[in-house]
Write an enzyme that holds these catalytic residues in place. Structure first.
Site, mmCIF file in Angstrom:
data_model
loop_
_atom_site.group_PDB
_atom_site.id
_atom_site.type_symbol
_atom_site.label_atom_id
_atom_site.label_comp_id
_atom_site.label_asym_id
_atom_site.label_seq_id
_atom_site.Cartn_x
_atom_site.Cartn_y
_atom_site.Cartn_z
ATOM 1 N N SER A 1 17.384 93.726 -32.442
ATOM 2 C CA SER A 1 18.402 93.866 -31.399
ATOM 3 C C SER A 1 18.650 95.335 -31.032
ATOM 4 O O SER A 1 18.928 95.650 -29.864
ATOM 5 C CB SER A 1 19.704 93.196 -31.848
ATOM 6 O OG SER A 1 20.110 93.697 -33.095
ATOM 7 N N ALA B 1 16.590 99.309 -38.542
ATOM 8 C CA ALA B 1 16.407 99.071 -39.983
ATOM 9 C C ALA B 1 17.502 98.121 -40.449
ATOM 10 O O ALA B 1 18.553 97.999 -39.806
ATOM 11 C CB ALA B 1 16.488 100.387 -40.752
ATOM 12 N N GLU C 1 5.257 96.429 -37.871
ATOM 13 C CA GLU C 1 6.111 97.620 -37.814
ATOM 14 C C GLU C 1 5.538 98.720 -38.710
ATOM 15 O O GLU C 1 5.507 99.895 -38.327
ATOM 16 C CB GLU C 1 7.533 97.272 -38.259
ATOM 17 C CG GLU C 1 8.264 96.400 -37.246
ATOM 18 C CD GLU C 1 9.626 95.905 -37.718
ATOM 19 O OE1 GLU C 1 10.429 95.548 -36.862
ATOM 20 O OE2 GLU C 1 9.882 95.872 -38.934
HETATM 21 C C1 5RP Z 1 12.622 93.573 -37.706
HETATM 22 C C2 5RP Z 1 13.305 94.748 -38.289
HETATM 23 C C3 5RP Z 1 14.503 95.276 -37.585
HETATM 24 O O1 5RP Z 1 14.305 96.612 -37.298
HETATM 25 C C4 5RP Z 1 15.705 95.128 -38.467
HETATM 26 O O2 5RP Z 1 15.798 93.768 -38.855
HETATM 27 C C5 5RP Z 1 16.989 95.553 -37.756
HETATM 28 O O3 5RP Z 1 17.260 94.665 -36.720
HETATM 29 P P1 5RP Z 1 18.547 94.798 -35.815
HETATM 30 O O4 5RP Z 1 18.361 96.016 -34.986
HETATM 31 O O5 5RP Z 1 18.540 93.518 -35.008
HETATM 32 O O6 5RP Z 1 19.738 94.888 -36.726
HETATM 33 O O7 5RP Z 1 12.916 95.289 -39.287
HETATM 34 O O8 5RP Z 1 11.572 93.127 -38.506
#
Ligand code: 5RP
Length: 236
Positions: free
Chosen positions: A33, A86, A106
């Site tokens: 997000s 993250a 990633e």
């Molecule tokens: C996806 C990830 C995202 O960077 C992590 O989950 C953070 O997501 P968000 O910005 O929705 O909090 O590692 O695999």
């Protein structure tokens, strides 16, 4: 200020950060997000970059909708920067990632980049990693053996189910969540990760593991972190 506003604010700060890079390069783009906020903020300036490399099918779809060029990583030599969120980040820039299930791609794209620019709100900053269950992508037939090995490290292991992931991924509830690579994800709760680099190497060596969501070797180099007072830029 709510969390969506904090994500939007840091997405805009990341846009300003990458627009300082010389034009005509390729940019690596993460998943989630917060990364989505960054993509939306960068869209009006997309021509600053000749293309992007994407860390997931979901990100590719969003980039294409905005008219970004999405390149095959195999056709790209290197990247000046990779921008991603993250799930947790420690004071040295080590991260837990993979909450959205895109950890393998990633990590590959991060490894191609000179700089990892991590974007998050301050709720993701922790003194020691491990409150967020550590995602580990595995080859499906290794679920049993890898789970037993991870439990020896002191973790409580659960197989991620489709229903426990974001709705936009559109998978059937109660079935295992399947990654873009056809892998499954084990979420390991209860680890206190005092030495992230050591644990990353240790878990990567278990047969059946595709990628562990510990980003210690590929740690963040710049952290843009938002709170209600604004966005702080921290060089790590
Ligand atoms: C996806 C990830 C995202 O960077 C992590 O989950 C953070 O997501 P968000 O910005 O929705 O909090 O590692 O695999």
């Amino acid at each position: 200020m709510n969390q969506d506003q904090l994500k939007q604010m840091v997405g805009e700060a990341a846009r300003d950060e990458v627009l300082k890079l010389p034009a005509g390069q390729v940019l690596g783009i993460g998943t989630g997000s917060t990364a989505n906020c960054f993509i939306d903020a960068l869209a009006p300036f997309k021509d600053h970059f000749v293309g992007t490399v994407s860390s997931s099918n979901a990100t590719t779809e969003r980039l294409l909708k905005h008219g970004f060029k999405v390149l095959d990583p195999n056709d790209v030599q290197g990247l000046p920067a990779y921008v991603d969120g993250a799930d947790e980040i420690d004071p040295l820039g080590h991260m837990i990632k993979g909450g959205g299930g895109a950890l393998t791609r990633e990590k590959i794209i991060a490894s191609m980049a000179k700089q990892f620019i991590c974007i998050c709100d301050s709720s993701k900053q922790v003194p020691v990693l491990g409150n967020f269950a550590l995602p580990v992508e595995i080859i499906p037939l290794s679920q049993g053996v890898v789970s037993r090995e991870l439990e020896k490290l002191g973790g409580k292991v659960s197989l991620r189910l489709a229903k426990s992931t974001r709705a936009d991924l559109n998978q059937t509830p109660s079935e295992p969540f399947v990654t873009d690579n056809g892998g499954w994800i084990l979420d390991v709760a209860g680890l206190k990760i005092a030495d992230p680099l050591k644990m990353e190497v240790q878990i990567n060596q278990i047969a059946g593991v595709i990628t562990v969501g510990l980003f210690a070797k590929e740690k963040a180099n710049i952290l843009l972190v938002s709170n209600s007072a604004g966005v702080e830029r921290i060089a790590l």
